[in-house]
Design a protein around this motif. Structure first.
Motif, PDB file in Angstrom:
ATOM      1  N   GLY A  82      -5.421   0.499  14.560  1.00 51.59           N
ATOM      2  CA  GLY A  82      -4.991  -0.026  13.271  1.00 51.59           C
ATOM      3  C   GLY A  82      -3.546   0.339  13.025  1.00 51.59           C
ATOM      4  O   GLY A  82      -2.821   0.724  13.943  1.00 51.59           O
ATOM      5  N   THR A  83      -3.108   0.219  11.781  1.00 53.14           N
ATOM      6  CA  THR A  83      -1.730   0.538  11.430  1.00 53.14           C
ATOM      7  C   THR A  83      -1.702   1.438  10.202  1.00 53.14           C
ATOM      8  O   THR A  83      -2.595   1.377   9.354  1.00 53.14           O
ATOM      9  CB  THR A  83      -0.908  -0.726  11.131  1.00 53.14           C
ATOM     10  N   ILE A  84      -0.657   2.285  10.117  1.00 50.59           N
ATOM     11  CA  ILE A  84      -0.481   3.144   8.945  1.00 50.59           C
ATOM     12  C   ILE A  84       1.010   3.230   8.618  1.00 50.59           C
ATOM     13  O   ILE A  84       1.853   3.174   9.501  1.00 50.59           O
ATOM     14  CB  ILE A  84      -1.036   4.575   9.160  1.00 50.59           C
ATOM     15  N   PRO A  85       1.332   3.362   7.330  1.00 47.43           N
ATOM     16  CA  PRO A  85       2.729   3.605   6.963  1.00 47.43           C
ATOM     17  C   PRO A  85       3.081   5.063   7.253  1.00 47.43           C
ATOM     18  O   PRO A  85       2.238   5.951   7.135  1.00 47.43           O
ATOM     19  CB  PRO A  85       2.754   3.317   5.465  1.00 47.43           C
ATOM     20  N   ILE A  86       4.298   5.310   7.654  1.00 46.58           N
ATOM     21  CA  ILE A  86       4.735   6.667   7.977  1.00 46.58           C
ATOM     22  C   ILE A  86       5.854   7.053   7.014  1.00 46.58           C
ATOM     23  O   ILE A  86       6.887   6.393   6.954  1.00 46.58           O
ATOM     24  CB  ILE A  86       5.247   6.782   9.426  1.00 46.58           C
ATOM     25  N   SER A  87       5.650   8.116   6.241  1.00 52.21           N
ATOM     26  CA  SER A  87       6.663   8.550   5.289  1.00 52.21           C
ATOM     27  C   SER A  87       7.216   9.925   5.623  1.00 52.21           C
ATOM     28  O   SER A  87       8.059  10.440   4.899  1.00 52.21           O
ATOM     29  CB  SER A  87       6.075   8.573   3.871  1.00 52.21           C
ATOM     30  N   GLN A  88       6.733  10.542   6.704  1.00 57.87           N
ATOM     31  CA  GLN A  88       7.243  11.845   7.114  1.00 57.87           C
ATOM     32  C   GLN A  88       7.572  11.818   8.596  1.00 57.87           C
ATOM     33  O   GLN A  88       7.155  10.922   9.329  1.00 57.87           O
ATOM     34  CB  GLN A  88       6.213  12.944   6.813  1.00 57.87           C
ATOM     35  N   MET A  89       8.313  12.825   9.029  1.00 57.49           N
ATOM     36  CA  MET A  89       8.720  12.873  10.428  1.00 57.49           C
ATOM     37  C   MET A  89       7.501  13.076  11.324  1.00 57.49           C
ATOM     38  O   MET A  89       6.489  13.650  10.927  1.00 57.49           O
ATOM     39  CB  MET A  89       9.719  14.006  10.643  1.00 57.49           C
ATOM     40  N   LEU A  90       7.614  12.599  12.560  1.00 56.35           N
ATOM     41  CA  LEU A  90       6.546  12.717  13.546  1.00 56.35           C
ATOM     42  C   LEU A  90       7.047  13.497  14.752  1.00 56.35           C
ATOM     43  O   LEU A  90       8.216  13.387  15.131  1.00 56.35           O
ATOM     44  CB  LEU A  90       6.075  11.338  14.013  1.00 56.35           C
ATOM     45  N   THR A  91       6.165  14.268  15.341  1.00 54.62           N
ATOM     46  CA  THR A  91       6.497  14.980  16.573  1.00 54.62           C
ATOM     47  C   THR A  91       5.321  14.869  17.536  1.00 54.62           C
ATOM     48  O   THR A  91       4.162  14.750  17.114  1.00 54.62           O
ATOM     49  CB  THR A  91       6.773  16.472  16.308  1.00 54.62           C
ATOM     50  N   VAL A  92       5.618  14.898  18.820  1.00 58.28           N
ATOM     51  CA  VAL A  92       4.564  14.914  19.830  1.00 58.28           C
ATOM     52  C   VAL A  92       3.765  16.208  19.676  1.00 58.28           C
ATOM     53  O   VAL A  92       4.321  17.291  19.490  1.00 58.28           O
ATOM     54  CB  VAL A  92       5.176  14.810  21.245  1.00 58.28           C
ATOM     55  N   GLY A  93       2.436  16.094  19.754  1.00 56.48           N
ATOM     56  CA  GLY A  93       1.568  17.250  19.560  1.00 56.48           C
ATOM     57  C   GLY A  93       1.060  17.395  18.145  1.00 56.48           C
ATOM     58  O   GLY A  93       0.140  18.168  17.880  1.00 56.48           O
ATOM     59  N   GLN A  94       1.644  16.643  17.226  1.00 59.58           N
ATOM     60  CA  GLN A  94       1.214  16.676  15.830  1.00 59.58           C
ATOM     61  C   GLN A  94      -0.184  16.078  15.686  1.00 59.58           C
ATOM     62  O   GLN A  94      -0.580  15.206  16.443  1.00 59.58           O
ATOM     63  CB  GLN A  94       2.222  15.892  14.994  1.00 59.58           C
ATOM     64  N   ARG A  95      -0.947  16.544  14.698  1.00 56.99           N
ATOM     65  CA  ARG A  95      -2.260  15.986  14.407  1.00 56.99           C
ATOM     66  C   ARG A  95      -2.151  15.032  13.225  1.00 56.99           C
ATOM     67  O   ARG A  95      -1.467  15.314  12.260  1.00 56.99           O
ATOM     68  CB  ARG A  95      -3.261  17.085  14.071  1.00 56.99           C
ATOM     69  N   ILE A  96      -2.830  13.890  13.337  1.00 56.28           N
ATOM     70  CA  ILE A  96      -2.890  12.963  12.217  1.00 56.28           C
ATOM     71  C   ILE A  96      -4.344  12.583  11.976  1.00 56.28           C
ATOM     72  O   ILE A  96      -5.180  12.650  12.881  1.00 56.28           O
ATOM     73  CB  ILE A  96      -2.047  11.695  12.450  1.00 56.28           C
ATOM     74  N   LEU A  97      -4.628  12.191  10.752  1.00 60.14           N
ATOM     75  CA  LEU A  97      -5.974  11.758  10.378  1.00 60.14           C
ATOM     76  C   LEU A  97      -5.964  10.246  10.262  1.00 60.14           C
ATOM     77  O   LEU A  97      -5.148   9.668   9.541  1.00 60.14           O
ATOM     78  CB  LEU A  97      -6.373  12.390   9.047  1.00 60.14           C
ATOM     79  N   PHE A  98      -6.872   9.587  10.986  1.00 58.25           N
ATOM     80  CA  PHE A  98      -6.947   8.126  10.914  1.00 58.25           C
ATOM     81  C   PHE A  98      -8.377   7.689  11.188  1.00 58.25           C
ATOM     82  O   PHE A  98      -9.031   8.185  12.108  1.00 58.25           O
ATOM     83  CB  PHE A  98      -5.999   7.474  11.930  1.00 58.25           C
ATOM     84  N   ALA A  99      -8.866   6.745  10.381  1.00 58.43           N
ATOM     85  CA  ALA A  99     -10.228   6.210  10.513  1.00 58.43           C
ATOM     86  C   ALA A  99     -11.271   7.318  10.505  1.00 58.43           C
ATOM     87  O   ALA A  99     -12.273   7.251  11.215  1.00 58.43           O
ATOM     88  CB  ALA A  99     -10.342   5.370  11.786  1.00 58.43           C
ATOM     89  N   GLY A 100     -11.005   8.355   9.690  1.00 65.58           N
ATOM     90  CA  GLY A 100     -11.966   9.436   9.551  1.00 65.58           C
ATOM     91  C   GLY A 100     -11.994  10.410  10.713  1.00 65.58           C
ATOM     92  O   GLY A 100     -12.851  11.288  10.754  1.00 65.58           O
ATOM     93  N   LYS A 101     -11.084  10.292  11.671  1.00 64.09           N
ATOM     94  CA  LYS A 101     -11.057  11.170  12.843  1.00 64.09           C
ATOM     95  C   LYS A 101      -9.676  11.805  12.991  1.00 64.09           C
ATOM     96  O   LYS A 101      -8.671  11.286  12.491  1.00 64.09           O
ATOM     97  CB  LYS A 101     -11.417  10.396  14.117  1.00 64.09           C
ATOM     98  N   THR A 102      -9.645  12.938  13.681  1.00 65.22           N
ATOM     99  CA  THR A 102      -8.393  13.642  13.923  1.00 65.22           C
ATOM    100  C   THR A 102      -7.876  13.303  15.319  1.00 65.22           C
ATOM    101  O   THR A 102      -8.636  13.302  16.289  1.00 65.22           O
ATOM    102  CB  THR A 102      -8.584  15.165  13.798  1.00 65.22           C
ATOM    103  N   TRP A 103      -6.551  13.025  15.400  1.00 64.01           N
ATOM    104  CA  TRP A 103      -5.936  12.614  16.656  1.00 64.01           C
ATOM    105  C   TRP A 103      -4.698  13.459  16.934  1.00 64.01           C
ATOM    106  O   TRP A 103      -3.998  13.864  16.017  1.00 64.01           O
ATOM    107  CB  TRP A 103      -5.516  11.133  16.590  1.00 64.01           C
ATOM    108  N   PHE A 104      -4.427  13.685  18.225  1.00 65.25           N
ATOM    109  CA  PHE A 104      -3.173  14.298  18.651  1.00 65.25           C
ATOM    110  C   PHE A 104      -2.178  13.196  19.005  1.00 65.25           C
ATOM    111  O   PHE A 104      -2.528  12.217  19.674  1.00 65.25           O
ATOM    112  CB  PHE A 104      -3.375  15.182  19.880  1.00 65.25           C
TER     113      PHE A 104
END
Length: 743
Positions: free
Chosen positions: A519-541
């Motif tokens: 899917g798609t999400i808007p990004i309003s903060q900086m991103l780094t490799v290794g960061q965790r994000i929450l999407f579709a109810g699951k946690t991703w690296f």
């Protein structure tokens, strides 16, 4: 009209007769004060007053009076952020100006070329225009710009708050400066707004370098009482769907839709979910309810991705006096488009800011004797063994409650005026070259970056770095005489209609895992490799970030807890986060919370007390360490950058910073914060090295890396606040380095 109104009798007699004919009993307080200030056209003025308190008349009645006193025709340029607002104001001004024999000219993309040609032949009256159309005029009319505006008497900026702190606002600031340069004189500027958190900052925006000379008219009068209800909804851990019997299943959005349906039918209202996707969802649910109960549809969508025809249909439905209508909308209906009075405003989820909430609520309670009504809907997940800290602290409810409490106290976010907006500087350099058919480096620098110019914060050395980079990028070239001209690529871009807008429409990043798009999400903060994000109810690296393709490649994060905070609809101010903390430490229960919301508040306070968060800022959550700062997003992002620079994987996360421990210990993180509080601040080139997605604005791609980092930091980081926090808090950690563990 009261005889005590001296301002009324300063107006032209024809305007006085119009006011009598309209049945006005008296002038509003803002009008009384503004009229004598504007009448002589010898100063800049800001008129700040609540929605529907006569700000527009406060500016135009004296401005028109002044113009009628001239021995020759004059020109007022009214600048609006929205074409729809221009159309509304045209209808509003035309009736009055017809009696005054003053022409009114709308000018935007939907206006015919023949009407524009008529204005250019007359060049007097009231010109209603957007910044983008003004940009096109300067680009395409070249050296005739001075003649077009030679009779210019006032520059009026409506919805001033919508411009301040944005690329579009910096563009407008530059356009006004360039017009004054073309006519070789100062032109009085009038700013109109309902929402300005710091009048001095707003004045500095209106007249760069001379804010102290701007006269300020501020009305705090309100014509109505305010009624507020905050309803809490708990999302169950598992939704069990029973057999369908034609009724809506009891999911949280459905429950909210049912409450909206029952509460809003039969009246005009505005409903603000926090995304275009949610606008579509709730419009669909409410339309289905109308069909189910076999009643006429009263619910209409309104957001920027919809066609002009659909948006116009919604606006027309709201304006009809004989049929009720409710718009489910984004901030497209937050500004001053005339949609008539609405009975109530509903907010689903936490609002983007206190200022935004205030602006939205100003739509309600405009009829005499009617209260303004706010219904707020907060959704929290049910507590369970794997509940996140955000769920345990009920941060959605706490943030909403904090914003409402600040609103009731009259506080809202001050304008953001620290940004250098180098993206827009690139556009303005290309625009000036188009206007004059070329310009020397010194001419460009003096006009755009000199004293009291819109980009005066840039040094000559930095400007030269930018010019050379634009040359390498073929946006600019230099001829044998030394004049800068458009390069091969620059000429193509400037000649395209998209050039005139300084801002970029919000873009979303695709989330991809194993070649599958999630899917798609808007990004309003900086991103780094290794960061965790929450999407579709699951946690991703985050594995990889492709800025050019706007794609984030992720893999599933096995085990552990979700990120502290999945994101917000706006950039949250430190004052809001501090109020959130105060609410958690207080025993007072706001009267506007319903039973479920009160339970959420009690649970949040219990969790806060159980974990001793009043004196602890480190929270050990297994593989993750939370640093609760209770600062705004800009300061938290700065702390995350400072930790990233020292080898930690850190992310701004709601009221704090999330650190992946990996091979690091808690004590090492604390030691790093101590070092940050003591050491000299690193350069931005070092601090932001390796950070992705710094290109947020339209022309950021054209900036050299060093200037891109300067521009990004000025807009998104608050290093001073971050360092102040480390200096104040870290000594506590040294004396009492308690790190709480969440089971």
């Amino acid at each position: 009209m009261s005889e005590s109104s001296t301002s009324f009798f300063q107006l032209d007699e024809r305007i006085q007769r119009f006011i009598w004919a309209e049945g006005w009993e008296s002038l509003r307080d803002a009008q009384e004060v503004a009229i004598p200030l504007i009448l002589n056209a010898d100063r800049d003025v800001i008129v700040a007053a609540a929605t529907a308190t006569g700000k527009t008349e406060a500016a135009f009645l004296p401005a028109l009076t002044h113009m009628l006193q001239l021995n020759e025709p004059g020109l007022i340029v009214y600048i609006s952020p929205l074409k729809a607002l221009i159309n509304d104001q045209f209808d509003r001004f035309d009736r009055l100006c017809e009696q005054l024999d003053i022409p009114v000219w709308p000018w935007h993309g939907d206006v015919s070329s023949s009407l524009k040609a008529r204005f250019l032949s007359k060049r007097n009256g009231i010109l209603l225009i957007t910044p983008e159309s003004l940009e096109a005029m300067l680009c395409n009319r070249g050296t005739s710009v001075g003649a077009i505006f030679e009779r210019l008497t006032f520059l009026v900026v409506d919805e001033l708050h919508a411009f301040i702190g944005s690329e579009r606002g910096k563009q407008l600031q530059s356009l006004m400066h360039r017009i004054e340069h073309a006519v070789d004189r100062k032109v009085p500027r009038i700013g109109l707004s309902a929402t300005l958190g710091d009048m001095n900052l707003a004045a500095e925006y209106l007249r760069s370098g001379e804010g102290a000379s701007v006269s300020i008219v501020e009305s705090r009068s309100s014509n109505s009482e305010l009624k507020i209800l905050v309803k809490g909804y708990e999302e169950p851990l598992v939704i069990r769907l029973g057999e369908s019997n034609g009724e809506l299943e009891p999911t949280t959005p459905n429950l909210i839709a049912v409450h909206l349906f029952k509460s809003l039918r039969g009246s005009n209202n505005l409903v603000f979910p926090n995304s275009r996707r949610e606008v579509e969802r709730f419009t669909h649910l409410l339309n289905n309810l109308c069909s189910q109960y076999q009643v006429p549809n009263e619910f209409w969508p309104h957001h920027g991705s919809l066609s002009k025809e659909i948006r116009t249909e919604t606006e027309a439905a709201l304006k009809q006096k004989n049929l009720p209508a409710t718009a489910i909308c984004t901030n497209t209906l937050e500004l001053g488009i005339d949609i008539g009075a609405v009975k109530s405003v509903a907010q689903i989820g936490s609002p983007p800011s206190v200022a935004s909430l205030r602006q939205r609520l100003g739509r309600s309670g405009r009829r005499k004797g009617e209260p303004a009504i706010l219904r707020s809907y907060c959704i929290e997940d049910a507590l369970g063994a794997q509940a996140s800290l955000a769920t345990e602290l009920r941060l959605e409810l706490i943030e909403t409650t904090a914003m409402i409490s600040l609103l009731l106290e009259g506080w809202f976010e001050p304008p953001s005026t620290n940004g250098v907006h180098l993206s827009t500087l690139v556009q303005q350099m290309l625009s000036v070259v188009a206007q004059y058919g070329g310009a020397t480096i010194s001419q460009l620098f003096k006009l755009l970056c000199g004293e009291k110019a819109p980009f005066s914060g840039l040094s000559k050395e930095e400007f030269m770095i930018l010019v050379r980079h634009l040359g390498h990028s073929e946006l600019l070239m230099q001829d044998s005489s030394g004049a800068l001209l458009h390069g091969r690529i620059g000429e193509k871009l400037v000649n395209h209609y998209t050039f005139y807008a300084a801002f970029v429409i919000d873009e979303e990043f695709r989330i991809v895992t194993s070649s599958k798009t999630l899917g798609t999400i808007p990004i309003s903060q900086m991103l780094t490799v290794g960061q965790r994000i929450l999407f579709a109810g699951k946690t991703w690296f985050v594995e990889q970030i492709d800025e050019a393709q706007k794609t984030i490649y992720v893999i599933r994060a096995s085990g552990g807890v979700p990120p502290l905070f999945s994101g917000s609809t706006g950039r949250i101010h430190t004052q809001v986060r501090q109020r959130m903390r105060s609410l958690l430490e207080s025993n007072d229960v706001p009267l506007f919370l319903d039973e479920v919301a009160r339970r959420f508040l009690a649970e949040a306070r219990q969790g806060y007390a159980d974990r001793n968060l009043g004196s602890t800022f480190f929270i050990d959550h297994g593989k993750v360490l939370y640093i609760l700062t209770w600062l705004g997003d800009a300061a938290n992002e700065a702390i995350a950058c400072l930790l990233l620079r020292r080898g930690f994987t850190a992310t701004a996360a709601g009221p704090g910073v999330e650190v992946l421990k990996s091979s690091h210990t808690n004590e090492e993180v604390l030691d790093a914060l101590i070092d940050i509080s003591i050491d000299e601040l690193p350069s931005l080139d070092i601090l932001l090295a390796g950070i992705k997605n710094l290109q947020r604005e339209k022309w950021d791609w054209a900036l050299p890396d060093s200037l891109l980092r300067i521009s990004y930091a000025s807009l998104y980081l608050n290093l001073d606040e971050a360092l102040k926090w480390t200096k104040n808090i870290v000594p506590i950690g040294i004396v009492n380095p308690e790190i709480r563990t969440i089971d």
